[in-house]
Structure formats: structure tokens, C-alpha cells
Motif scaffolding. Structure first.
Motif, PDB file in Angstrom:
ATOM      1  N   ARG A  28     -23.525 -14.213 -51.231  1.00  0.00           N
ATOM      2  CA  ARG A  28     -24.253 -15.369 -51.741  1.00  0.00           C
ATOM      3  C   ARG A  28     -23.722 -16.554 -50.961  1.00  0.00           C
ATOM      4  N   CYS A  29     -24.528 -17.080 -50.073  1.00  0.00           N
ATOM      5  CA  CYS A  29     -24.085 -18.112 -49.130  1.00  0.00           C
ATOM      6  C   CYS A  29     -24.567 -19.486 -49.568  1.00  0.00           C
ATOM      7  N   THR A  30     -23.715 -20.488 -49.412  1.00  0.00           N
ATOM      8  CA  THR A  30     -24.111 -21.853 -49.736  1.00  0.00           C
ATOM      9  C   THR A  30     -23.954 -22.738 -48.510  1.00  0.00           C
ATOM     10  N   SER A  31     -24.805 -23.738 -48.454  1.00  0.00           N
ATOM     11  CA  SER A  31     -24.760 -24.738 -47.386  1.00  0.00           C
ATOM     12  C   SER A  31     -25.569 -25.934 -47.847  1.00  0.00           C
ATOM     13  N   ARG A  32     -25.241 -27.095 -47.319  1.00  0.00           N
ATOM     14  CA  ARG A  32     -26.069 -28.268 -47.632  1.00  0.00           C
ATOM     15  C   ARG A  32     -27.491 -28.055 -47.149  1.00  0.00           C
ATOM     16  N   HIS A  33     -27.634 -27.405 -45.990  1.00  0.00           N
ATOM     17  CA  HIS A  33     -28.954 -27.162 -45.400  1.00  0.00           C
ATOM     18  C   HIS A  33     -29.049 -25.687 -45.025  1.00  0.00           C
ATOM     19  N   PRO A  34     -29.427 -24.835 -45.980  1.00  0.00           N
ATOM     20  CA  PRO A  34     -29.535 -23.410 -45.667  1.00  0.00           C
ATOM     21  C   PRO A  34     -30.531 -23.171 -44.540  1.00  0.00           C
ATOM     22  N   PRO A  35     -30.276 -22.172 -43.697  1.00  0.00           N
ATOM     23  CA  PRO A  35     -31.186 -21.888 -42.588  1.00  0.00           C
ATOM     24  C   PRO A  35     -32.495 -21.300 -43.085  1.00  0.00           C
ATOM     25  N   LEU A  36     -33.541 -21.525 -42.303  1.00  0.00           N
ATOM     26  CA  LEU A  36     -34.838 -20.948 -42.630  1.00  0.00           C
ATOM     27  C   LEU A  36     -34.875 -19.515 -42.122  1.00  0.00           C
ATOM     28  N   PRO A  37     -35.228 -18.550 -42.959  1.00  0.00           N
ATOM     29  CA  PRO A  37     -35.248 -17.161 -42.491  1.00  0.00           C
ATOM     30  C   PRO A  37     -36.337 -16.943 -41.451  1.00  0.00           C
ATOM     31  N   ALA A  38     -35.979 -16.243 -40.381  1.00  0.00           N
ATOM     32  CA  ALA A  38     -36.948 -15.960 -39.327  1.00  0.00           C
ATOM     33  C   ALA A  38     -37.882 -14.824 -39.741  1.00  0.00           C
ATOM     34  N   HIS A  39     -37.337 -13.783 -40.325  1.00  0.00           N
ATOM     35  CA  HIS A  39     -38.145 -12.636 -40.734  1.00  0.00           C
ATOM     36  C   HIS A  39     -37.694 -12.146 -42.109  1.00  0.00           C
ATOM     37  N   GLY A  40     -37.439 -13.087 -43.016  1.00  0.00           N
ATOM     38  CA  GLY A  40     -36.942 -12.708 -44.325  1.00  0.00           C
ATOM     39  C   GLY A  40     -35.425 -12.676 -44.358  1.00  0.00           C
ATOM     40  N   THR A  41     -34.867 -12.784 -45.548  1.00  0.00           N
ATOM     41  CA  THR A  41     -33.413 -12.778 -45.707  1.00  0.00           C
ATOM     42  C   THR A  41     -32.891 -11.355 -45.600  1.00  0.00           C
ATOM     43  N   THR A  43     -30.990  -7.886 -46.206  1.00  0.00           N
ATOM     44  CA  THR A  43     -30.650  -7.204 -47.451  1.00  0.00           C
ATOM     45  C   THR A  43     -29.216  -7.519 -47.860  1.00  0.00           C
ATOM     46  N   GLY A  44     -29.034  -7.824 -49.139  1.00  0.00           N
ATOM     47  CA  GLY A  44     -27.693  -8.116 -49.630  1.00  0.00           C
ATOM     48  C   GLY A  44     -27.233  -9.519 -49.341  1.00  0.00           C
ATOM     49  N   GLU A  45     -28.149 -10.414 -48.959  1.00  0.00           N
ATOM     50  CA  GLU A  45     -27.761 -11.786 -48.640  1.00  0.00           C
ATOM     51  C   GLU A  45     -28.667 -12.749 -49.397  1.00  0.00           C
ATOM     52  N   GLU A  46     -28.047 -13.782 -49.968  1.00  0.00           N
ATOM     53  CA  GLU A  46     -28.769 -14.789 -50.746  1.00  0.00           C
ATOM     54  C   GLU A  46     -28.282 -16.155 -50.317  1.00  0.00           C
ATOM     55  N   TRP A  47     -29.200 -17.128 -50.213  1.00  0.00           N
ATOM     56  CA  TRP A  47     -28.839 -18.483 -49.793  1.00  0.00           C
ATOM     57  C   TRP A  47     -29.138 -19.467 -50.913  1.00  0.00           C
ATOM     58  N   VAL A  48     -28.201 -20.410 -51.106  1.00  0.00           N
ATOM     59  CA  VAL A  48     -28.356 -21.450 -52.119  1.00  0.00           C
ATOM     60  C   VAL A  48     -27.960 -22.786 -51.488  1.00  0.00           C
ATOM     61  N   ALA A  49     -28.781 -23.802 -51.690  1.00  0.00           N
ATOM     62  CA  ALA A  49     -28.466 -25.138 -51.193  1.00  0.00           C
ATOM     63  C   ALA A  49     -27.442 -25.787 -52.105  1.00  0.00           C
ATOM     64  N   VAL A  50     -26.257 -26.095 -51.566  1.00  0.00           N
ATOM     65  CA  VAL A  50     -25.170 -26.704 -52.339  1.00  0.00           C
ATOM     66  C   VAL A  50     -24.480 -27.742 -51.473  1.00  0.00           C
ATOM     67  N   ASP A  51     -24.300 -28.935 -52.028  1.00  0.00           N
ATOM     68  CA  ASP A  51     -23.499 -29.972 -51.386  1.00  0.00           C
ATOM     69  C   ASP A  51     -22.162 -30.025 -52.099  1.00  0.00           C
ATOM     70  N   LEU A  52     -21.117 -29.526 -51.433  1.00  0.00           N
ATOM     71  CA  LEU A  52     -19.804 -29.440 -52.065  1.00  0.00           C
ATOM     72  C   LEU A  52     -19.255 -30.809 -52.435  1.00  0.00           C
ATOM     73  N   ALA A  53     -19.738 -31.853 -51.765  1.00  0.00           N
ATOM     74  CA  ALA A  53     -19.252 -33.199 -52.040  1.00  0.00           C
ATOM     75  C   ALA A  53     -19.957 -33.847 -53.233  1.00  0.00           C
ATOM     76  N   ALA A  54     -20.894 -33.136 -53.851  1.00  0.00           N
ATOM     77  CA  ALA A  54     -21.619 -33.653 -55.014  1.00  0.00           C
ATOM     78  C   ALA A  54     -21.326 -32.769 -56.224  1.00  0.00           C
ATOM     79  N   PRO A  55     -21.593 -33.258 -57.438  1.00  0.00           N
ATOM     80  CA  PRO A  55     -21.386 -32.420 -58.629  1.00  0.00           C
ATOM     81  C   PRO A  55     -22.224 -31.147 -58.558  1.00  0.00           C
ATOM     82  N   VAL A  56     -21.595 -30.008 -58.878  1.00  0.00           N
ATOM     83  CA  VAL A  56     -22.259 -28.708 -58.786  1.00  0.00           C
ATOM     84  C   VAL A  56     -21.993 -27.929 -60.066  1.00  0.00           C
ATOM     85  N   ASP A  57     -23.024 -27.274 -60.587  1.00  0.00           N
ATOM     86  CA  ASP A  57     -22.852 -26.354 -61.705  1.00  0.00           C
ATOM     87  C   ASP A  57     -22.552 -24.979 -61.111  1.00  0.00           C
ATOM     88  N   TRP A  58     -21.266 -24.622 -61.085  1.00  0.00           N
ATOM     89  CA  TRP A  58     -20.846 -23.411 -60.410  1.00  0.00           C
ATOM     90  C   TRP A  58     -21.074 -22.159 -61.252  1.00  0.00           C
TER      91      TRP A  58
END
Length: 441
Positions: A28-41, A43-58
């Protein structure tokens, strides 16, 4: 295992993501700007947009997670940015891990944090505070502190490669600072092993370093030799001048700034025993660059200097043109040339001075640290202006094309140089995921 990887698009994060996926883990990957999948995500990988410098519900992000790896970090931005990204955000994450009963937490910090220089350097202090809080929590936690990490795409590595390519290199104290660079592949292998090593490294601080310490000068000389260049010619410079240059470099976005310079000045060394205990024999700096990689890396290393020289030359052209029009060349003769181009007498001097002012402004903008988008517009505007000037002269004073000093034909290489700078200012394509090979990008 189910792994939450925070900062998965950073220099270390994206390599760590690929390595962990290759070892069969679900991410489960986080980034401020998750990459756009070229041909789908993959298998076994998930992306979530998260800004670590802002409040986050973990809580929802930690649901079902076995291991958390924090690979988020940056150089530059000042004390407040460091505190938010390196201290407040990670501490909130670590405390959420403790509440959720996460089995393993790995924090990627920085070698040197924890020493007496921390209070003087916001970067180091921000890392130290998060490290201390993590190790105080009831977690199976490890802090990994990399030294200088070499990877061709890393900002600091590119900056050092570029510095090593210079014919004469100014170095503070002659480059006697001690460093212990580690190759990114060795660092990532160690991080994978630490992420998987439950219990055995609890409460430990692990230095990710190369096999032996060396001086900064020797490291740069090694990088220079790998590029196929001659011996390094170092010029000792005063510390104050280096600090001023570091501040300027930081503003220009070169990858080297005041904090990076201070880290180098304080040294960055450690004991490689932990890497050996993890089953990793770190390679020496002389093995960082393979012979087949050298030509491309040497060209990439030289390009920043070549680009800076090109911009200086263009700025000089615009400023020289402005100086000539402002009076180095007789104003009466300049106005007469405008008359030949069809400009009415009353408008000749205002147009001459207006064009000179525009030239002077373009010279300033040529050296300004503009964003890539603005740079492309600047080079396009300059090219259009050169084409316009050339067209007017061609129509009204075609004899200038036959001038023995070639004032018009010199516009052709200037246009080629502007085209090259415009090409270099195009940002790279967004990093994308691909399902073609499971977890490669």
C-alpha cells in the motif's frame, strides 16, 4: 507481508517499492502525487494520495498492515517544512502504528542525526526528534540512517557527478571531509532485509554506509575517474564562500544546499558491520559506475555546466546588445538604421531605447531560476524575437546577410541554442506503474 510504504515515489522509496514487490510483498503505497497507472495497477499494489506534512487519518491506511516503512523526506524548504515532514507527520504515523499494534516499523532517517550538530541544523534536528519518538514507543522499530547514497537519478548524486566533471573544483578545506557513500542498490537491499527482520533489530539504529570512509575529495576524484576524465583539480576555498555558494545552489534547485553542505562538512561515516550482518557486502565507490554506464552518465554530469555556460552566453548577447543600443554605438547611427527599416523619425529613439531595455530584461531573465514552464516560454519568446529581428532586416536591409562579419548568420546558432535549452526544459514524463512485469515502472 502487507506493507505500507510512505513516500513511495521518492528516490529511495520508488526503488524500495520495486524491490519489496519483487520479494512477493503486497504494498500500500502513499505519495503526495501518486503516479498514473499506464496499464492498471500491478497485482498486490495499492496507491493512496497522502501528504505526510498535513493531518492524516492513519487508521484506515493501517488496517491489515504488517509492516510500515517511512521513506518520506526532502532537502530544502526551511525549518517549518522540515518539522512538518520529518517530525510532526512521522510522529503522528508512529503513534498511530502503536495504537494499531503494527508488527514492524522501519524509519529511514539520515546519518549524522543524533549528534551535537542537530540543534544547529533544522534538517538533522527534525530527523532526530522523529527517530527518538519512534524508538520510545512500544513497537518493533528500527531506524536506518543512510550516508551519501549514490544512484544515477538521485539529486545529490547528480550534483556531485556534475561537480566532479568540472575542470577546476572549489572545495571547502580542500575536500578533507570524511564521507562513506553507499550505492542505492546496497541501501535498498539492506532496507528490504530490515523490513522483513521481525524482532532481531528492535530498537536499533543501523548505519547504511559503504565499506570504508574516504575524503570528499577522493570520492569526487573516484566519480570523475569513472566518467573517463583526468585527475581532479581541487581549489581550496574559505568556508564562508562555500556557505554563500550553497545558499545560491539551494535557490537554483541544484540538489546541493546549506543543509547538504553542512552534512558534508560534519562528516557522514559509520560502521558497515550491520550491513554485513544483514548479508550485504557494500560495494566500494570505485564500483558505483559500470563501464557501460560511464558514457551516458558522463554526458549527463556535464550537462548542467554546459547549460549554465549556454545561459551565460545568451545573457551576455542580450546585455551586449542593450549596451550597444544605449550608447556604445552612436545613437544617431542606430536611429538611422531604424529609419532604413521604415521607422518614422520621432519614433526612432524611443524604439531604440525600448528595444535596448527589452534586451537588458531578457538578459536578466535568462539567468533567473525560473520554473521549467516559464523557461520554455522564455526561450520561445527569445527565439520569436530573434526571428522577428532577422525578418525585418532581411526585408529592409538584406545587405546585412552579406556583411563580412556575419551579424545575421550568427542568429542561426543562437536559434539552435535556444531550441536546445527549450528541449532541456521539458519535464520528464510522469512516472507510471505498469502491470507488464508485475511491479516495474
Amino acid at each position: 507481508m502487507q506493507i505500507l510504504l510512505v513516500g513511495a515515489t521518492g528516490f529511495l522509496g520508488r526503488r524500495l517499492r520495486l524491490a519489496l514487490a519483487a520479494r512477493g510483498h503486497h504494498l500500500r503505497c502513499t505519495s503526495r502525487h501518486p503516479p498514473l497507472p499506464a496499464h492498471g495497477t500491478p497485482t498486490g499494489e495499492e496507491w493512496v494520495a497522502v501528504d505526510l506534512a498535513a493531518p492524516v487519518d492513519w487508521a484506515p491506511l493501517l488496517n491489515g498492515i504488517d509492516v510500515v516503512v517511512n521513506a518520506a523526506g526532502r532537502f530544502g524548504g526551511g525549518r517549518a517544512a522540515y518539522a512538518a515532514l520529518h517530525t510532526d507527520g512521522p510522529i503522528a504515523l508512529f503513534e498511530a502504528c502503536a495504537r494499531a499494534g503494527i508488527g514492524r516499523v522501519l524509519q529511514i532517517s539520515a546519518l549524522g542525526s543524533g549528534g551535537p550538530a542537530d540543534d544547529a541544523l533544522p534538517f538533522l534536528r527534525s530527523k532526530r526528534l522523529a527517530d527518538a519518538r519512534l524508538l520510545a514507543l512500544p513497537l518493533d522499530a528500527t531506524v536506518a540512517r543512510p550516508s551519501l547514497v549514490f544512484g544515477p537519478e538521485g539529486r545529490s548524486a547528480r550534483a556531485l557527478m556534475a561537480a566532479a566533471s568540472l575542470p577546476w573544483l572549489p572545495l571547502p578545506a580542500g575536500g578533507r571531509q570524511a564521507v562513506q557513500p553507499v550505492h542505492v542498490d546496497d541501501a535498498v537491499a539492506a532496507l528490504c532485509a530490515l523490513a522483513e527482520a521481525r524482532g532481531r533489530w528492535r530498537g536499533r539504529v543501523v548505519a547504511l554506509v559503504g565499506p570504508a570512509a574516504m575524503s570528499l575529495r577522493d570520492y569526487l576524484a573516484t566519480l570523475r575517474a569513472a566518467q573517463g576524465r583526468g585527475p581532479l583539480r581541487a581549489v581550496p576555498v574559505p568556508g564562508r564562500l562555500v556557505a554563500a555558494l550553497a545558499r545560491l545552489a539551494g535557490r537554483l534547485g541544484t540538489g546541493l544546499d546549506r543543509d547538504a553542505g553542512a552534512l558534508l562538512e560534519g562528516g557522514s561515516t559509520g560502521d558497515p558491520a550491520d550491513l554485513h550482518a544483514l548479508g550485504i557486502a557494500p560495494r566500494p565507490a570505485s564500483a558505483f559506475i559500470q563501464p557501460e554506464e560511464a558514457p551516458a552518465l558522463a554526458l549527463a554530469a556535464a550537462w548542467p555546466g554546459m547549460q549554465a555556460l549556454a545561459r551565460l552566453a545568451l545573457a551576455a548577447v542580450w546585455w551586449a546588445s542593450a549596451a550597444v543600443s544605449f550608447g556604445l554605438y552612436p545613437v544617431e547611427l542606430g536611429a538611422a538604421l531604424l529609419g532604413e527599416a521604415g521607422v518614422p523619425g520621432p519614433l526612432q529613439r524611443p524604439m531604440l531605447y525600448g528595444a535596448a531595455t527589452l534586451d537588458a530584461v531578457l538578459g536578466v531573465l535568462t539567468l533567473a531560476p525560473l520554473a521549467m514552464r516559464l523557461q520554455r516560454r522564455l526561450w520561445a519568446a527569445q527565439a520569436l524575437l530573434v526571428v522577428f529581428y532577422s525578418a525585418v532586416v532581411t526585408v529592409t536591409m538584406p545587405a546585412f546577410w552579406l556583411h563580412p562579419f556575419g551579424p545575421m548568420t550568427k542568429n542561426l546558432p543562437i536559434l539552435a541554442l535556444l531550441a536546445l535549452l527549450a528541449w532541456a526544459a521539458v519535464p520528464p514524463r510522469p512516472w507510471t506503474t505498469s502491470s507488464s512485469s508485475g511491479s516495474t515502472c
